[in-house]
Design a protein around this motif. Structure first.
Motif, short mmCIF file in Angstrom:
data_model
loop_
_atom_site.label_atom_id
_atom_site.label_comp_id
_atom_site.label_asym_id
_atom_site.label_seq_id
_atom_site.Cartn_x
_atom_site.Cartn_y
_atom_site.Cartn_z
N VAL A 115 61.42 -3.81 46.29
CA VAL A 115 62.60 -3.56 45.71
C VAL A 115 63.11 -1.95 46.29
N LEU A 116 64.02 -0.97 46.16
CA LEU A 116 64.32 0.27 45.81
C LEU A 116 63.76 1.16 46.99
N ARG A 119 62.06 -1.56 49.92
CA ARG A 119 62.08 -2.41 51.40
C ARG A 119 62.62 -1.13 51.94
N ARG A 215 77.40 -3.20 36.94
CA ARG A 215 76.62 -2.57 38.11
C ARG A 215 76.81 -2.02 39.01
N GLU A 219 77.97 1.82 41.17
CA GLU A 219 76.95 1.37 42.35
C GLU A 219 78.06 2.24 43.05
N TYR A 236 69.75 3.46 49.10
CA TYR A 236 70.76 2.47 48.52
C TYR A 236 70.39 3.61 46.76
N SER A 238 70.87 2.23 43.05
CA SER A 238 70.94 0.76 42.41
C SER A 238 70.71 0.53 41.09
N VAL A 240 69.18 -1.22 37.97
CA VAL A 240 68.12 -1.84 37.67
C VAL A 240 67.95 -1.77 36.25
N PRO A 247 68.24 -6.23 39.37
CA PRO A 247 69.95 -6.03 39.29
C PRO A 247 69.83 -5.88 38.00
N ASN A 271 66.58 9.40 39.70
CA ASN A 271 66.75 8.12 38.17
C ASN A 271 67.56 9.35 37.52
#
Ligand code: AMP
Length: 278
Positions: A115-116, A119, A215, A219, A236, A238, A240, A247, A271
């Motif tokens: 993920v994140l 990808r 969420r 986002e 992205y 996200s 999480v 997610p 983040n």
């Protein structure tokens, strides 16, 4: 401070360490973010303990179209920064000392790395896991310090240590920021003055969204604000689960709002925490 160039010298140095050995792995081009990790390592090492840093631009964690060749390598300045931060030994291997041409074994993480950043950066986290596993085996630290700036990396290293039983305690250092909020990064040097002036708006957008309930709301709000930054392209954004990177279902477990944004030549990641609601 000892400069160690090969694995044999590291092992010899390690044999002389009687108490804690705290490792700070880096790719060099050191800034205050890195030196704060080293200071935390110094504290964690305690009296009689040792701090080791590694400076290695690891080729296996760069994709073919990424900036491996262009990545800055100011070795003399890096050594001075390590010395000033109280590092006892720096390991600076050549790629050939770390990787043979006929190597065929690596460490693959199969869940959190999908993920994140995973990808768009295929193979990146396997490169990270493999080099960190090698550094753990070579230096045999009792502790290793990683920055929260790279949240996904920190979560994956924790999982690797858990799943492969490395006898290493992972210590997290909070993200170190410029006074305007931009997270320190070696890649900030790729920003033009106008991009540099706009970059703190990324963190501001994440903060502004972090109080929302769901969420999707978090986002969408962050994306709306970041789209207003001239030249910004969202890879992205996200929300999480902080540990599994799945997610975020609700605000009952600790979350993390993570983003990767292209700004000019730089791909910036950041983040912030999404604290659990009581
Ligand atoms: P790098 O040299 O980019 O591979 O980073 C080496 C270590 O420094 C990693 O654990 C990063 O998470 C950490 N790091 C880099 N920038 C920062 C920052 N601004 N704040 C905290 N840690 C950081």
């Amino acid at each position: 401070m000892k400069l160690l160039r090969d694995i044999v010298s590291v092992r010899r140095w390690r044999q002389g360490c009687k108490k804690r050995v705290v490792l700070v792995p880096t790719m060099g081009a050191l800034h205050r973010g890195h030196t704060e990790l080293m200071r935390l390592a110094r504290k964690k090492a305690g009296p009689g303990g040792k701090v080791a840093a590694s400076v290695f631009v690891n080729p296996t964690q760069f994709g073919p179209s990424e900036d491996f060749q262009a990545y800055p390598r100011p070795l003399e300045a890096d050594l001075a920064a390590c010395r000033q931060a109280g590092v006892d030994a720096v390991f600076v291997p050549e790629p050939a000392a770390m990787y043979t041409n006929d190597r065929s074994v690596s460490v693959c993480e199969d869940s959190l790395s999908k993920v994140l950043c995973g990808r768009s950066r295929a193979g990146h986290f396997n490169g990270v896991c493999t080099v960190v596993a090698k550094l753990f085996n070579i230096l045999q630290p009792t502790h290793a310090v990683f920055g929260e700036k790279d949240w996904q990396q920190l979560a994956i290293i924790r999982r690797m240590v858990q799943d492969l039983d490395f006898p290493v305690e992972i210590v997290a250092c909070p993200t170190i920021r410029e006074t305007d909020g931009l997270a320190l990064s070696s890649r900030n040097s790729y920003l033009s003055p106008a991009e540099r002036a706009a970059a703190p708006k990324i963190q501001a957008a994440l903060r502004s969204a972090s109080g929302l309930a769901s969420r999707a709301a978090i986002e969408n709000h962050a994306a709306r604000l970041i789209k207003k930054i001239p030249g910004a392209k969202i890879d992205y954004i996200s929300a999480v689960d902080a540990a599994t990177l799945a997610p975020l279902k609700n605000r009952k477990t600790p979350g993390r709002l993570c983003a990767a944004i292209h700004l000019g030549r730089a791909r910036l990641i950041d983040n912030i925490p999404l604290p659990r609601e009581k």
